[in-house]
Every structure is written in C-alpha cells, then in structure tokens.
Design an enzyme around this catalytic site. Structure first.
Site, PDB file in Angstrom:
ATOM      1  N   LEU A  84      37.838  52.960  45.325  1.00 30.16           N
ATOM      2  CA  LEU A  84      37.967  53.620  44.112  1.00 30.16           C
ATOM      3  C   LEU A  84      36.959  54.176  43.717  1.00 30.16           C
ATOM      4  O   LEU A  84      36.931  55.402  42.849  1.00 30.16           O
ATOM      5  CB  LEU A  84      37.764  52.296  42.941  1.00 30.16           C
ATOM      6  CG  LEU A  84      38.711  51.407  42.845  1.00 30.16           C
ATOM      7  CD1 LEU A  84      38.444  50.166  41.939  1.00 30.16           C
ATOM      8  CD2 LEU A  84      40.009  52.060  42.190  1.00 30.16           C
ATOM      9  N   GLY A  85      35.757  54.268  44.429  1.00 27.77           N
ATOM     10  CA  GLY A  85      34.475  55.073  44.002  1.00 27.77           C
ATOM     11  C   GLY A  85      33.370  54.724  44.758  1.00 27.77           C
ATOM     12  O   GLY A  85      33.276  53.835  45.578  1.00 27.77           O
ATOM     13  N   GLN A  86      32.185  55.564  44.589  1.00 32.08           N
ATOM     14  CA  GLN A  86      31.181  55.182  45.420  1.00 32.08           C
ATOM     15  C   GLN A  86      30.044  55.353  44.165  1.00 32.08           C
ATOM     16  O   GLN A  86      29.887  56.447  43.562  1.00 32.08           O
ATOM     17  CB  GLN A  86      30.864  56.318  46.548  1.00 32.08           C
ATOM     18  CG  GLN A  86      29.775  55.860  47.436  1.00 32.08           C
ATOM     19  CD  GLN A  86      29.944  56.051  48.751  1.00 32.08           C
ATOM     20  OE1 GLN A  86      31.076  56.985  49.195  1.00 32.08           O
ATOM     21  NE2 GLN A  86      29.137  55.858  49.820  1.00 32.08           N
ATOM     22  N   GLY A  87      29.466  54.292  44.026  1.00 31.67           N
ATOM     23  CA  GLY A  87      28.045  54.490  43.063  1.00 31.67           C
ATOM     24  C   GLY A  87      27.035  54.757  43.681  1.00 31.67           C
ATOM     25  O   GLY A  87      26.507  54.876  44.862  1.00 31.67           O
ATOM     26  N   GLY A  88      26.007  54.395  42.859  1.00 32.49           N
ATOM     27  CA  GLY A  88      24.515  54.510  43.155  1.00 32.49           C
ATOM     28  C   GLY A  88      24.366  53.467  44.224  1.00 32.49           C
ATOM     29  O   GLY A  88      23.284  53.593  45.357  1.00 32.49           O
ATOM     30  N   PHE A  89      24.879  52.385  44.263  1.00 34.32           N
ATOM     31  CA  PHE A  89      24.477  51.101  44.933  1.00 34.32           C
ATOM     32  C   PHE A  89      25.143  50.735  46.249  1.00 34.32           C
ATOM     33  O   PHE A  89      25.117  49.977  47.151  1.00 34.32           O
ATOM     34  CB  PHE A  89      24.130  50.034  44.408  1.00 34.32           C
ATOM     35  CG  PHE A  89      22.653  50.128  43.331  1.00 34.32           C
ATOM     36  CD1 PHE A  89      21.577  50.442  43.944  1.00 34.32           C
ATOM     37  CD2 PHE A  89      23.146  49.970  42.017  1.00 34.32           C
ATOM     38  CE1 PHE A  89      20.500  50.646  42.844  1.00 34.32           C
ATOM     39  CE2 PHE A  89      22.195  50.616  40.977  1.00 34.32           C
ATOM     40  CZ  PHE A  89      20.786  50.721  41.456  1.00 34.32           C
ATOM     41  N   VAL A 121      33.124  50.867  45.656  1.00 31.95           N
ATOM     42  CA  VAL A 121      33.855  49.904  44.925  1.00 31.95           C
ATOM     43  C   VAL A 121      35.326  49.995  45.562  1.00 31.95           C
ATOM     44  O   VAL A 121      35.767  50.972  45.720  1.00 31.95           O
ATOM     45  CB  VAL A 121      33.869  50.464  43.491  1.00 31.95           C
ATOM     46  CG1 VAL A 121      34.639  49.436  42.682  1.00 31.95           C
ATOM     47  CG2 VAL A 121      32.399  50.581  43.016  1.00 31.95           C
ATOM     48  N   ASP A 163      20.989  53.390  34.451  1.00 40.04           N
ATOM     49  CA  ASP A 163      21.616  54.292  35.176  1.00 40.04           C
ATOM     50  C   ASP A 163      22.676  54.735  34.436  1.00 40.04           C
ATOM     51  O   ASP A 163      23.934  54.828  34.841  1.00 40.04           O
ATOM     52  CB  ASP A 163      22.054  53.891  36.444  1.00 40.04           C
ATOM     53  CG  ASP A 163      22.574  54.693  37.527  1.00 40.04           C
ATOM     54  OD1 ASP A 163      22.351  56.017  37.304  1.00 40.04           O
ATOM     55  OD2 ASP A 163      23.261  54.286  38.454  1.00 40.04           O
TER      56      ASP A 163
END
Ligand SMILES: *[C@@H]1O[C@H](CO)[C@@H](O)[C@H](O)[C@H]1NC(C)=O
Ligand SMILES: *[C@@H]1O[C@H](CO)[C@@H](O)[C@H](O)[C@H]1NC(C)=O
Ligand SMILES: *[C@@H]1O[C@H](CO)[C@@H](O)[C@H](O)[C@H]1NC(C)=O
Ligand SMILES: *[C@@H]1O[C@H](CO)[C@@H](O)[C@H](O)[C@H]1NC(C)=O
Ligand SMILES: *[C@@H]1O[C@H](CO)[C@@H](O)[C@H](O)[C@H]1NC(C)=O
Ligand SMILES: *[C@@H]1O[C@H](CO)[C@@H](O)[C@H](O)[C@H]1NC(C)=O
Ligand SMILES: *[C@@H]1O[C@H](CO)[C@@H](O)[C@H](O)[C@H]1NC(C)=O
Ligand SMILES: *[C@@H]1O[C@H](CO)[C@@H](O)[C@H](O)[C@H]1NC(C)=O
Length: 680
Positions: free
Chosen positions: A353-358, A361, A477
């Site tokens: 679904l996506g890529q976040g800071g940590f 997903v 964040d």
C-alpha cells in the site's frame, strides 16, 4: 491587574516552572569521538577544541574567519584566516573503505551597504593545522601564489565565493575545490534565489554530506531557519582517498581583499564522521608474528567465548521481550507471523500500500474479531532489522493501544517474530491524503467541504493526543502521507506515538538536520533542527504545513516560482498575505468553488501554526475552535518573524500543568523577551 487567588497560584507555578526551565538553557556544545556540535562560539572557552589560525578569531558568538570590525576598514583589507577543529579524523583505511561524513553549519557573510563584497569563505579538509602565508585576496585562506594547484596541499574544500576572478562564473557561487582556488565544479547561486552577501545580514544553513561508499559529495543550502532542501545545489563524485591525508582536519578558511571586504562568520557548526573500524586481518597477522602462536590461540579462545556469551544473552533478551509483550494486560490482539504472511500473499509487491518512515505497509485479508470474520487490514512491517529500545516500545504499544478516537487509525493487533515487528491496523479504503491531493485525476474527490472536514478531523485528533489522554502523546511525524481517509473521506491520523519508541537515541543532527527524513521537508519545525526533540509545538508546526498544503493543493517541500523568485509554500502564502492577496493561494483546481471566509481562516491559521518561534504557535484547543469558527481569526503579522535560536521558548505549554481552557493564541504568560542575539 486583578488575578483571582486561583489564577495567581497557577501563574506562580507557571513562572517557577519557566525559571527552572530557563536556568537550564545554555549553549549546546557536544563532543564525541566521531563528531561535535557547536551552537555558538566563544574564544575564551573554545580554544580547547578549535585552533584559530592567521587572522581568525571568535566574537559575538561566531567564528570570525577574518577580522570583525565595521569601523576600522583598514583592519579588514587583505586578511585571511582559518579555524580548524583540533582533533583529526581518519577518513580512509586500507582498500576502498572511506568514512562518510556530514557537516552542517550556519554562515553569515556580512557587509555594510557601501562595501563591495570580497572574497569568500570555505569549508575545508586539510592535512594539518597550518595556513599558507599571504593567502588573502583570491586565495580564500586555502592556498597562495606558490602552492595553488599543487597536489601536496591535500586540501579539499567547498567554497562560498563572493568575488569574481577570471576563472569564476560570477561573484555569487559555491564550488568544489581540490588543492586549488580554481574550482572543479561550481554552481551559481543567483538562479537559486540565494545571495551569499546581500546588503542586509542574512544567515544561510549549509549541509555538506559525503557518502564513503558511493563517494558522492553533496552540498545543500537554505536560508537560516529553513529546512534542508530536497535537492543538493552541488554534487560531485570524488574519491577523497586520492586527495586527502588519511588523518585529516576539518575547518573553515576565509579571506578579504582590497578594496573589497566582508565579514566571514560561522555561527553554528556540527560534524559527524563515520568511525572506520581498525580491525583488519593485517592486525591479527602482526600480533601473530609478534607475540607467537599461543597468544593468538588465547585471543581466539577469548573471542569465541565472548561471542557465545553474547549470543546466549541476546537470545534470552528476546525471549524475555516476547514474554513481556504477550503477557501485557490490555494488549491488542497478537497475530501469528504465518497468518500475516498468508494474508498479504507473502508480503507480495502487489499488496503493497505504501512506504512510510518506519516500514512498508501491505494490504491483507485477515480473520479478526470474535467471530473470525475476514476483514481487510493494513499490515505495517517495520524495516529495522532488530528492535532497539524494547522497554520503550512496550510502554508505547500499550499507550497506542489505549488511544481511541474517531480520527485516529485503529490498531487491531501486532506480531513480533524473530526480532521483526508488525502492527496491524484498520484498512483505510481511500488511502492517504497526499494521494488525493496530487495523484488523483478526478479533481472532485477533494472538494472544499471535504478539505475543510479533513482538517477539522486532524485538528481534533491532534488535540486528543496532546490533551485528552492522560499521557501526552506527541505525533512527531504529521504530514499528508500519514493522514488516512476512510470511506467517507474523514481524516484518520496514522502512525501516532510510534516515533518516540522506535527512535533509539539518535541525536538531532543525524535524525533531522542531516539525514533529512525522507518526505518530511517543510513539515519539520525549525527548532527541531537544533533540539532534535519533538514537542506539541512542533506537531502544531507540522499541522500548519498540512493546512497550507490542503488549502493550496501544493506540497510544502516544493518551491513556488512567483515573479521570478522561488518561495517555499509557507513563504509564498506569507508574501500573499502581506500583499493582501491571500486568497490567491487557494488551490486553483477548486475553480473558485470554496467558502471564502473558511479559506481565509484556514490560511491564516496555517501561517499562525508556522510561526518560527514555537511558543508563539497556537495550541490545539485554539486551532480546533478557529477551524470551527468559534474563535476569531488569528492575527498574523504581515512579515514572517525571524527564527531565533535559542529562543525564549519555554515548555509551559508542554508541561503537565495544563493551561486553562481559555488559552489565547499567543500569550503563554511566560515569555520573558528575546534572548540576547548579539549578531545584528
Ligand atoms: C592588498 O593587497 C593588494 C594586492 O596584493 C595590494 O595591491 C594592496 O596595496 C594591499 N592593500 C592593503 C591595504 O594592504
Ligand atoms: C561607508 O559609509 C560609512 C558611513 O556610513 C563611512 O564611514 C565609510 O567611510 C564608507 N566607506 C566607504 C568605502 O565608502
Ligand atoms: C605560500 O605558502 C608556502 C607555505 O605554505 C610558503 O612556503 C610560500 O612562501 C608562500 N608563498 C607566498 C608567495 O607567500
Ligand atoms: C609542490 O609542492 C612540493 C612541496 O612543497 C614541491 O616540492 C613541488 O615542487 C611542488 N610542485 C609544483 C609543481 O610546484
Ligand atoms: C579537478 O581536480 C583534479 C584533481 O586534483 C585536477 O587534477 C583537475 O585539474 C581539476 N579540474 C579542474 C577543471 O579544475
Ligand atoms: C547531481 O546533480 C545533477 C545536476 O547538477 C543532477 O542531474 C544529478 O541527478 C545529481 N546526482 C545525484 C546523485 O544527486
Ligand atoms: C549523513 O547523512 C546521511 C543522510 O542524509 C545518512 O544516511 C548518513 O548515515 C549520515 N552519515 C553520518 C556519518 O552521519
Ligand atoms: C543569524 O543566526 C544567529 C544565530 O542563530 C541569530 O542570532 C541571528 O539573529 C540570525 N540573523 C538573521 C539575520 O537571521
């Protein structure tokens, strides 16, 4: 002034708190084996760490690479100096291994109206703590007539040049210099809206980064107080090992000429150098030859025992961690790794679904709830190989789990398997806000009514995090990609509370200033670059960036070209506000289909939240009321105030002493005036 008894006690408590806080304020200087950080300079104290060479000195809190005098012009002509950090750093070792380093500094190249600037300053790597005689004028304190271009100089520098020589592009550029004042690569600053030495004193932040693996050197620059831009001004692949001494020194050089002069000041400086491991087979071999075989055997034995011991203890540790997690009361549901694997089709790319800071997903189908009904979830897999700061994390997970609010993404469960951590959240069918602002072709998805509702939702979630839960939670964040939209386009804040636990004591510069947290440009409050600490006020700053982003439909990290000048989003809106055209900032794609009063309210609120001084920003309570229209419009100064550091910011708003619910926008009852900023 008639205070009631109750409020004077409160005021007294607040004042005591502020005084305690103030007494703790002092210059921040840190020194570690791999770097240091100065946020001001003082000649009487800093000679333990810095060498002042030639005409260099320190005064008014700044390094003065050449003399600082506005009255005695004669003392300014034909000067040169260097300031070097006294400790050397190992920049390369055998083979192709080179140390990465990052340095950040704040410079101010100053002149008065009737001076023509000359000549410039440079950040340099030098083999020793000497300076060539007669390095004034065009030589920038780097070389001289005899030595320029000679490989034995072993000098690599980034120059900030304010006077044009025949080999220079102009009188306002930066350059990469190797052993010479004739740059290998230059970048003219005019087209970037930067004037190194304008008539009015201007600070510039500079970031110099070197990656020892890719050998890429990058130089970033921004007006003082602004965040690191996404794009470097100058980059170059340079194999430092070919040019510099293995043990080298870092510092600054500067010069003036005749009749062109300037003050060459450095106001803040930090450096971090990767420590190269000394261990190599060569050393073992030498020991072996030198002290004989038995000693080597002994060493190996010790080594093996040590390794075994270490392994056992870390296994134990992780078991304990496991057990703690599982037995914790009030924990969200635990899931098995293999179920998550199955749910996400083995973490397949197509489920991403996506890529976040940590971490990354994934979307998944999981049996949740009591009746084992399949539901769509979002599975966040953390990218860190192993968890650090486990106790913190445990504490945090319980907090996150207890946070329940209709504008927060709900945590469904968790999984911890072989050091890998996964969190399972409710799936948000409409994805994240940024996608709708920028990626959707259907412009109707975010009409004005939805935008307004989204911002009100985020404000109420933020207010809940900051105030309504007994343990204050700072989001840290806040940005469009962390704001999810449910099926009705209501905002749901994600990733709250995570940052603190996952952040293993990295210091501010590594975290923010230099590492430039990806995708965070424009959302990070200026003081965070100094403190590295997130606070409710820095959340509010991030919220302000989101407000402007949603109303203007433009990302805070992208520069806006307006009459041939580049503006960051907030500066652009501020400029329009000053000129009385603030509504010009509203997203054109709305096609004038918006509520004028609400738009104006939100834009002014966005500016108020973007105040460079943390204590001047509104608090969430007021923010919520302003959006709802129950508080009057914030009063925003036509000029963006200047960021000052250290500011007189106090933590009154953060402290557990809750400020009364009638908090007004600016006054916190404890601003004592601004700290002595000697540099004018
Ligand atoms: C500065 O140096 C230049 C060239 O070296 C020289 O012509 C000039 O007289 C010098 N001026 C002063 C004030 O030292
Ligand atoms: C610049 O102006 C100051 C007074 O404002 C004067 O004392 C000085 O001589 C001037 N310098 C030059 C180079 O004209
Ligand atoms: C330049 O500096 C070197 C030492 O770094 C010195 O030997 C030489 O004399 C200097 N040349 C001039 C022209 O000053
Ligand atoms: C470079 O400097 C070294 C040492 O100062 C000197 O021996 C050599 O002749 C110089 N080379 C040139 C090309 O000037
Ligand atoms: C760039 O640096 C190299 C290495 O010292 C040097 O030999 C070369 O002449 C430089 N090029 C320019 C254009 O200055
Ligand atoms: C280096 O800068 C050039 C423009 O000068 C740019 O095209 C290139 O992508 C940059 N490279 C890196 C690795 O940032
Ligand atoms: C320097 O900053 C970069 C990110 O911009 C980071 O990846 C790197 O680890 C830093 N290096 C050092 C030595 O701090
Ligand atoms: C430059 O930075 C210093 C130190 O951070 C500050 O005191 C000063 O006010 C700043 N000046 C300007 C013009 O922003």
């Amino acid at each position: 002034m008639g205070f009631s008894n109750g409020s004077s006690i409160t005021v007294a408590i607040v004042l005591i708190f502020c005084l305690l806080h103030l007494s703790g304020i002092q210059a921040q200087r840190t020194f570690t084996p791999n770097g240091f950080s100065f946020d001001e300079f003082d000649l009487s104290r800093d000679t333990d760490h810095l060498k002042f060479i030639g005409d260099a000195s320190a005064s008014l809190g700044a390094l003065q690479l050449t003399p600082d005098s506005k009255n005695n012009l004669f003392s300014l002509y034909n000067r040169s100096g260097r300031v070097m950090y006294l400790q050397s750093f190992k920049l390369w070792s055998s083979g192709d291994i080179q140390a990465s380093f990052n340095s950040t500094f704040l410079i101010n190249i100053y002149r008065t109206d009737n001076w023509t600037a000359g000549q410039g300053l440079a950040f340099l790597i030098a083999p020793d703590l000497s300076i060539p005689p007669k390095s004034s004028g065009q030589w920038l304190g780097l070389t001289n007539d005899t030595t320029d271009g000679n490989q034995t100089n072993q000098v690599v520098a980034v120059e900030f040049d304010t006077e044009k020589q025949y080999y220079d592009p102009d009188d306002n550029h930066i350059g990469l210099n190797i052993n010479s004042v004739i740059s290998n690569k230059t970048e003219s600053l005019d087209e970037h809206g930067i004037r190194l030495c304008p008539a009015e004193a201007t600070n510039y932040s500079v970031w110099v980064q070197y990656n020892g693996v890719s050998k890429l050197m990058e130089v970033y620059m921004a007006k003082g107080g602004e965040p690191k831009p996404e794009q470097p001004l100058l980059n170059a692949t340079i194999n430092l090992k070919q040019y510099v001494k293995q043990e080298s020194y870092f510092g600054f050089a500067g010069s003036t000429g005749y009749p062109n002069v300037e003050l060459n000041c450095v106001l803040e400086w930090s450096l971090q150098v990767e420590i190269l491991s000394n261990k190599s087979n060569l050393i073992w071999l030498k020991i072996g030859v030198g002290v004989g075989v038995p000693a080597v055997a002994l060493l190996i034995l010790i080594g093996v025992l040590y390794m075994r011991k270490k392994k056992v203890s870390s296994d134990e540790e992780s078991n304990v961690f496991d057990a703690q997690l599982r037995w914790l009361p009030g924990m969200p549901r635990e899931f098995k790794y293999k179920d998550l694997k199955k749910a996400t089709n083995n973490f397949h790319e197509s489920m991403k679904l996506g890529q976040g800071g940590f971490g990354i997903v994934y979307r998944g189908n999981l049996n949740v709830g009591d009746h084992n009904t399949a539901a769509e979830v979002a599975v966040k897999q953390f990218s860190r190989d192993k968890m650090e700061g486990k106790d913190d994390f445990l504490a945090e997970l319980t907090i996150i789990h207890r946070l329940r609010h209709k504008h927060l993404v709900r945590l469904v469960g968790w999984c911890y398997d072989k050091g890998k951590l996964l969190l399972i959240y409710d799936f948000m069918p409409n994805g994240s806000l940024d996608k709708h602002l920028y990626e959707t072709s259907n412009e109707n998805t975010l009409n004005w009514e939805r935008r307004h509702r989204i911002l009100a939702g985020v404000a109420s979630a933020l207010h809940y995090l900051h105030n309504e839960y007994d343990q204050k939670v700072v989001h840290r964040d806040l940005k469009a990609s962390n704001i999810m939209l449910d099926s009705d386009y209501n905002a749901r804040l994600g990733d709250f509370g995570l940052a603190r636990a996952l952040d293993n004591e990295r210091n501010s510069y590594a975290d923010l200033g230099l590492a430039g947290v990806p995708g965070t440009m424009g959302y990070v409050a200026p003081e965070c670059f100094h403190t590295g600490r997130a606070t409710p006020e820095s959340d509010v700053y991030g919220f302000g960036a989101v407000v402007l982003e949603v109303v203007c439909g433009r990302s805070p990290g992208i520069q806006i070209n307006h009459n041939q000048r580049l503006y960051a989003l907030v500066d652009w809106v501020w400029m329009l506000h000053r000129e009385g055209n603030i509504l010009e900032a509203v997203d054109e794609r709305l096609d004038n289909d918006y509520v004028v009063d609400e738009a104006k309210r939100l834009l002014l609120l966005g500016l108020a939240c973007s105040h460079p001084i943390a204590s001047e920003r509104p608090q969430t309570q007021a923010i919520y009321q302003i959006i709802a229209g129950t508080l009057p419009l914030p009063n925003v100064h036509p000029f963006k105030p200047v960021f000052t550091w250290p500011s007189m910011e106090t933590s009154c708003g953060i402290s557990e002493l809750s400020v009364s619910s009638t908090t007004t926008l600016s006054s916190k009852g404890c601003s004592v005036g601004s700290v002595n900023n000697q540099w004018a």
